[in-house]
Design a protein around this motif. Structure first.
Motif, short mmCIF file in Angstrom:
data_model
loop_
_atom_site.label_atom_id
_atom_site.label_comp_id
_atom_site.label_asym_id
_atom_site.label_seq_id
_atom_site.Cartn_x
_atom_site.Cartn_y
_atom_site.Cartn_z
N LEU A 92 40.50 72.04 71.04
CA LEU A 92 39.49 72.21 69.99
C LEU A 92 38.53 71.04 69.95
CD1 LEU A 92 41.77 73.65 67.16
CD2 LEU A 92 40.06 74.90 68.49
N ALA A 93 39.04 69.82 70.19
CA ALA A 93 38.18 68.64 70.21
C ALA A 93 37.20 68.72 71.39
CB ALA A 93 39.02 67.37 70.30
N GLU A 94 37.68 69.20 72.52
CA GLU A 94 36.82 69.33 73.70
C GLU A 94 35.65 70.28 73.43
OE1 GLU A 94 37.21 70.47 78.47
OE2 GLU A 94 38.98 70.44 77.17
N ARG A 95 35.94 71.36 72.71
CA ARG A 95 34.89 72.31 72.36
C ARG A 95 33.90 71.70 71.36
NH1 ARG A 95 38.13 77.45 70.37
NH2 ARG A 95 36.06 77.83 69.44
N ASN A 96 34.31 70.62 70.70
CA ASN A 96 33.47 69.97 69.69
C ASN A 96 32.88 68.66 70.23
OD1 ASN A 96 32.35 69.90 67.03
ND2 ASN A 96 33.87 68.37 66.46
N GLY A 97 32.67 68.61 71.54
CA GLY A 97 32.10 67.40 72.13
C GLY A 97 33.05 66.24 72.13
N PRO A 128 40.62 66.37 61.63
CA PRO A 128 41.96 66.62 61.06
C PRO A 128 42.32 68.10 61.01
CG PRO A 128 40.79 64.98 59.76
CD PRO A 128 39.80 65.52 60.75
N GLU A 129 41.32 68.96 60.77
CA GLU A 129 41.58 70.40 60.66
C GLU A 129 42.15 71.00 61.95
OE1 GLU A 129 39.49 69.21 57.32
OE2 GLU A 129 38.92 68.92 59.41
N TYR A 130 41.99 70.28 63.06
CA TYR A 130 42.50 70.80 64.33
C TYR A 130 44.02 70.74 64.38
CZ TYR A 130 37.64 70.47 65.93
OH TYR A 130 36.28 70.62 66.08
N ARG A 131 44.65 70.16 63.36
CA ARG A 131 46.11 70.18 63.25
C ARG A 131 46.62 71.45 62.56
NH1 ARG A 131 47.53 66.42 66.88
NH2 ARG A 131 46.70 64.34 66.38
N LEU A 132 45.73 72.21 61.94
CA LEU A 132 46.14 73.33 61.10
C LEU A 132 46.36 74.67 61.81
CD1 LEU A 132 43.96 72.73 57.90
CD2 LEU A 132 46.40 72.27 58.21
#
Length: 488
Positions: free
Chosen positions: A348-353, A358-362
């Motif tokens: 998810l971080a990769e898709r966001n540059g 924190p929300e990527y933990r949910l």
């Protein structure tokens, strides 16, 4: 990152040893980036040893919260005039103290260090197993159990702080996944062990012999192998050594404040309550955890009644073995979460540059969000319809998996999102879930008598359905809180 004080537990210390005008100004002490005494620079073997120890502590103490559940009829026989609710109150006060204790013990560890607070509380927990096992009446039993719960909360209060002390943010999720097995698996393993003990010995008092031995082992092993991990406490030790070897020269530890213990306790408590009341995601997800804990302890408090009645008519040993269902679900899901939570976050971080949030933990909490109501409906109606015993046991496996998924992801989210106040956010969640998890089981017996297990468990199931969208909703809208400064 490394903690500094009660207001900012995980803020990194500035690098380097430096002084300003040494003749007039005190020298500021801090850890340099490559300082071997900095807990962040310890070897992996040392870090894993500390993680293993605090996981053992976090397993041992919550295990004692539910270990008496299979012994409820035996306790009633030993305490004439007691009721089922008064016996369950011995469990309730212990669970509630698991939530109240961190409000006091977390700031104590920020004042005196992690190690002394761990050791004193583990010793207190161990000693209290003696009067619990020798309790002459239900009143003294409840009082001792409350004190034991307070001291036993140290694993919940200080475990997350210890992990933050020794692991960088990018390393923390997997380690937390292992550590969090303790406070989750303990309440499921406890009744299993308690059922085997009562079934084998016929006496509930042997339960406290075991918890006393486990507490003693934890205390002794901690004395020899538990290290101090709080950066400021280690720097204070360095300060004292330098002052002895350099009389007349002043040293100041960076990050230290003049705030006293009472002020820290007040600040920690009020900050935790403020976060709980003002941050929608904390209040909602803490309510979610409260539902998990209340349904878990309510279910466990009814296990003896369910499995000893027709058509099952299990012995106490067999009743104890039924607790393997949620435990197996815990372990399987925990392995899955540990293996994939960082991979999901990274994708998810990769898709966001390459910018993590924190929300990527949910997202993985949605697994538990679906499993929780399914397992509650499944178990309740399987028991109501007298289904063969493997059917409800399989439901408890799904129930255990749901707990790990929700609990693990939410705790990791709190630490990432409220980094400067992570201890307070965790304390807020622990407080609500433990209070609700302790109180609700006191009243469910009457509900099950009136509604039966089908509709009774469905009450929890409908609440699970109501809260099911929460992880997905906050995944999409949670970042608005950051833009508004909610994480500060």
């Amino acid at each position: 990152m490394s903690p500094t004080n009660g207001e900012n537990e995980t803020q990194p210390l500035l690098n380097g040893h430096h002084s300003q005008n040494e003749d007039q100004e005190p020298e500021i002490l801090s850890f340099s980036q490559d300082d071997p005494e900095n807990p962040l620079n310890w070897s992996l073997s040392s870090k894993y040893l500390q993680t293993t120890l605090i996981t053992f502590f976090a397993l041992t103490c919550p295990l004692a919260s539910s270990i008496t559940a299979p012994a409820t009829p035996n306790l009633q026989e030993s305490f004439p005039g007691s009721t089922r609710q008064s016996i369950i109150a011995g469990q309730a006060v212990f669970v509630m103290m698991l939530g109240i204790g961190p409000l006091f013990l977390a700031p104590m560890s920020e004042t005196f260090g992690r190690r002394p607070v761990f050791l004193i509380c583990l010793a207190g927990f161990t000693i209290l197993q003696i009067p619990a096992g020798l309790a002459p009446n239900v009143g003294s039993f409840i009082a001792v159990r409350a004190l034991a719960g307070f001291f036993g909360s140290v694993g919940v209060a200080n475990g997350g702080g210890t992990i933050s002390d020794i692991f960088e943010r990018r390393e923390r999720a997997k380690v937390l996944g292992v550590y969090l097995l303790g406070p989750l698996l303990g309440p499921s393993v406890g009744p299993l062990v308690g059922g085997l003990i009562v079934g084998g010995t016929g006496s509930w008092r042997w339960i406290f012999v075991l918890t006393g031995v486990l507490g003693a082992v934890a205390t002794v092993v901690g004395w020899f192998f538990l290290f101090e991990t709080r950066a400021v406490t280690l720097l204070q030790k360095r300060q004292r050594e330098l002052e002895r070897s350099n009389p007349g020269k002043r040293y100041v530890v960076e990050g230290m404040t003049d705030q006293g213990l009472l002020e820290k306790i007040k600040g920690n408590s009020t900050r935790a309550v403020k976060i709980l009341m003002t941050q929608p995601i904390v209040s909602t997800m803490s309510l979610y955890q409260a539902l998990v804990f209340s349904s878990m302890y309510s279910l466990y408090s009814q296990y003896t009644s369910i499995w000893s009645a027709p058509p099952y008519e299990f012995s106490k040993k067999q009743i104890g073995l039924t607790y393997l269902g949620p435990a197996v679900g815990f372990i399987i899901c925990a392995v899955f979460i540990v293996l994939f939570i960082d991979k999901v976050y990274g994708a998810l971080a990769e898709r966001n540059g390459d910018e993590g949030q924190p929300e990527y933990r949910l997202p993985m909490a949605n697994i538990g969000a679906v499993f929780l109501p399914i397992s509650l409906f499944w178990f309740g109606w399987a028991v109501e319809k007298n289904a063969p015993w493997p059917v409800p046991v399989l439901a408890t496996m799904l129930f255990g998996a749901s707990q790990v998924s929700i609990f693990n992801c939410v705790q990791t989210y709190y630490i990432d999102a409220y980094e400067d106040n992570a201890a307070s956010a965790l304390a807020a969640g622990a407080f609500l879930r433990s209070i609700v998890g302790g109180i609700v089981p006191l009243f469910v017996s009457g509900m099950f008598e009136k509604l039966g297990y089908g509709w009774g468990m469905s009450v929890f199931g409908f609440l699970g359905v109501l809260l099911m969208p929460a992880p997905a909703v906050f995944y999409w809208i949670g970042r608005r809180g950051t833009e508004d400064g909610a994480y500060s």
